[in-house]
Design a protein around this motif. Structure first.
Motif, PDB file in Angstrom:
ATOM      1  N   UNK A 211       8.484  18.264 -78.812  1.00 22.92           N
ATOM      2  CA  UNK A 211       9.466  18.845 -79.737  1.00 22.92           C
ATOM      3  C   UNK A 211       9.962  17.826 -80.749  1.00 22.92           C
ATOM      4  N   UNK A 212       9.460  16.581 -80.656  1.00 27.66           N
ATOM      5  CA  UNK A 212       9.841  15.483 -81.551  1.00 27.66           C
ATOM      6  C   UNK A 212      11.361  15.287 -81.584  1.00 27.66           C
ATOM      7  N   UNK A 213      11.940  15.173 -80.393  1.00 19.45           N
ATOM      8  CA  UNK A 213      13.374  14.958 -80.261  1.00 19.45           C
ATOM      9  C   UNK A 213      13.740  13.542 -80.684  1.00 19.45           C
ATOM     10  N   UNK A 214      14.754  13.423 -81.511  1.00 19.14           N
ATOM     11  CA  UNK A 214      15.273  12.123 -81.917  1.00 19.14           C
ATOM     12  C   UNK A 214      16.241  11.646 -80.834  1.00 19.14           C
ATOM     13  N   UNK A 215      15.953  10.501 -80.218  1.00 20.05           N
ATOM     14  CA  UNK A 215      16.771  10.017 -79.109  1.00 20.05           C
ATOM     15  C   UNK A 215      18.200   9.705 -79.510  1.00 20.05           C
ATOM     16  N   UNK A 216      18.415   9.369 -80.770  1.00 20.19           N
ATOM     17  CA  UNK A 216      19.776   9.070 -81.209  1.00 20.19           C
ATOM     18  C   UNK A 216      20.622  10.338 -81.304  1.00 20.19           C
ATOM     19  N   UNK A 217      19.985  11.488 -81.417  1.00 20.08           N
ATOM     20  CA  UNK A 217      20.701  12.754 -81.522  1.00 20.08           C
ATOM     21  C   UNK A 217      20.606  13.590 -80.243  1.00 20.08           C
ATOM     22  N   UNK A 218      20.010  13.026 -79.193  1.00 19.04           N
ATOM     23  CA  UNK A 218      19.828  13.761 -77.946  1.00 19.04           C
ATOM     24  C   UNK A 218      21.153  13.918 -77.206  1.00 19.04           C
ATOM     25  N   UNK A 219      21.291  15.034 -76.527  1.00 20.35           N
ATOM     26  CA  UNK A 219      22.478  15.292 -75.716  1.00 20.35           C
ATOM     27  C   UNK A 219      22.332  14.555 -74.386  1.00 20.35           C
ATOM     28  N   UNK A 220      23.433  14.457 -73.665  1.00 20.92           N
ATOM     29  CA  UNK A 220      23.411  13.702 -72.404  1.00 20.92           C
ATOM     30  C   UNK A 220      22.456  14.308 -71.389  1.00 20.92           C
ATOM     31  N   UNK A 221      22.376  15.622 -71.301  1.00 19.16           N
ATOM     32  CA  UNK A 221      21.476  16.227 -70.325  1.00 19.16           C
ATOM     33  C   UNK A 221      20.021  15.973 -70.713  1.00 19.16           C
ATOM     34  N   UNK A 222      19.731  15.906 -72.017  1.00 23.24           N
ATOM     35  CA  UNK A 222      18.372  15.611 -72.454  1.00 23.24           C
ATOM     36  C   UNK A 222      17.992  14.177 -72.109  1.00 23.24           C
ATOM     37  N   UNK A 223      18.934  13.245 -72.284  1.00 24.10           N
ATOM     38  CA  UNK A 223      18.690  11.856 -71.908  1.00 24.10           C
ATOM     39  C   UNK A 223      18.506  11.726 -70.397  1.00 24.10           C
ATOM     40  N   UNK A 224      19.240  12.525 -69.633  1.00 25.83           N
ATOM     41  CA  UNK A 224      19.089  12.502 -68.178  1.00 25.83           C
ATOM     42  C   UNK A 224      17.703  12.998 -67.766  1.00 25.83           C
ATOM     43  N   UNK A 225      17.213  14.040 -68.415  1.00 23.03           N
ATOM     44  CA  UNK A 225      15.871  14.558 -68.118  1.00 23.03           C
ATOM     45  C   UNK A 225      14.814  13.522 -68.477  1.00 23.03           C
ATOM     46  N   UNK A 226      14.972  12.867 -69.608  1.00 24.86           N
ATOM     47  CA  UNK A 226      14.020  11.834 -70.030  1.00 24.86           C
ATOM     48  C   UNK A 226      14.026  10.679 -69.031  1.00 24.86           C
ATOM     49  N   UNK A 227      15.206  10.272 -68.617  1.00 24.78           N
ATOM     50  CA  UNK A 227      15.319   9.191 -67.638  1.00 24.78           C
ATOM     51  C   UNK A 227      14.711   9.553 -66.302  1.00 24.78           C
ATOM     52  N   UNK A 228      14.954  10.774 -65.837  1.00 27.32           N
ATOM     53  CA  UNK A 228      14.397  11.236 -64.569  1.00 27.32           C
ATOM     54  C   UNK A 228      12.873  11.266 -64.623  1.00 27.32           C
ATOM     55  N   UNK A 229      12.334  11.795 -65.714  1.00 25.98           N
ATOM     56  CA  UNK A 229      10.878  11.859 -65.846  1.00 25.98           C
ATOM     57  C   UNK A 229      10.267  10.467 -65.893  1.00 25.98           C
ATOM     58  N   UNK A 230      10.931   9.539 -66.564  1.00 24.98           N
ATOM     59  CA  UNK A 230      10.429   8.161 -66.630  1.00 24.98           C
ATOM     60  C   UNK A 230      10.482   7.498 -65.255  1.00 24.98           C
TER      61      UNK A 230
END
Length: 50
Positions: free
Chosen positions: A23-42
């Motif tokens: 979805x080409x999400x910009x990390x600087x504009x990501x919401x906290x839940x999106x950052x949590x999902x990215x962190x969990x997947x990593x």
């Protein structure tokens, strides 16, 4: 045992959780839940590869 569990979780993540790179999400504009999902997947991916 631990590695096989993380491999299973990685496959489950791929099926269930959204992919923000497609979805080409910009990390600087990501919401906290999106950052949590990215962190969990990593975290799961790193442990599945060890």
């Amino acid at each position: 045992m631990k590695k096989s569990m993380f491999k299973f979780l990685a496959k489950l993540n791929k099926l269930i959780l959204p992919s923000f790179t497609k979805k080409e999400l910009d990390l600087t504009k990501a919401k906290k839940w999106q950052l949590a999902v990215i962190g969990w997947r990593a975290y799961v991916t790193m442990n599945a590869l060890d």
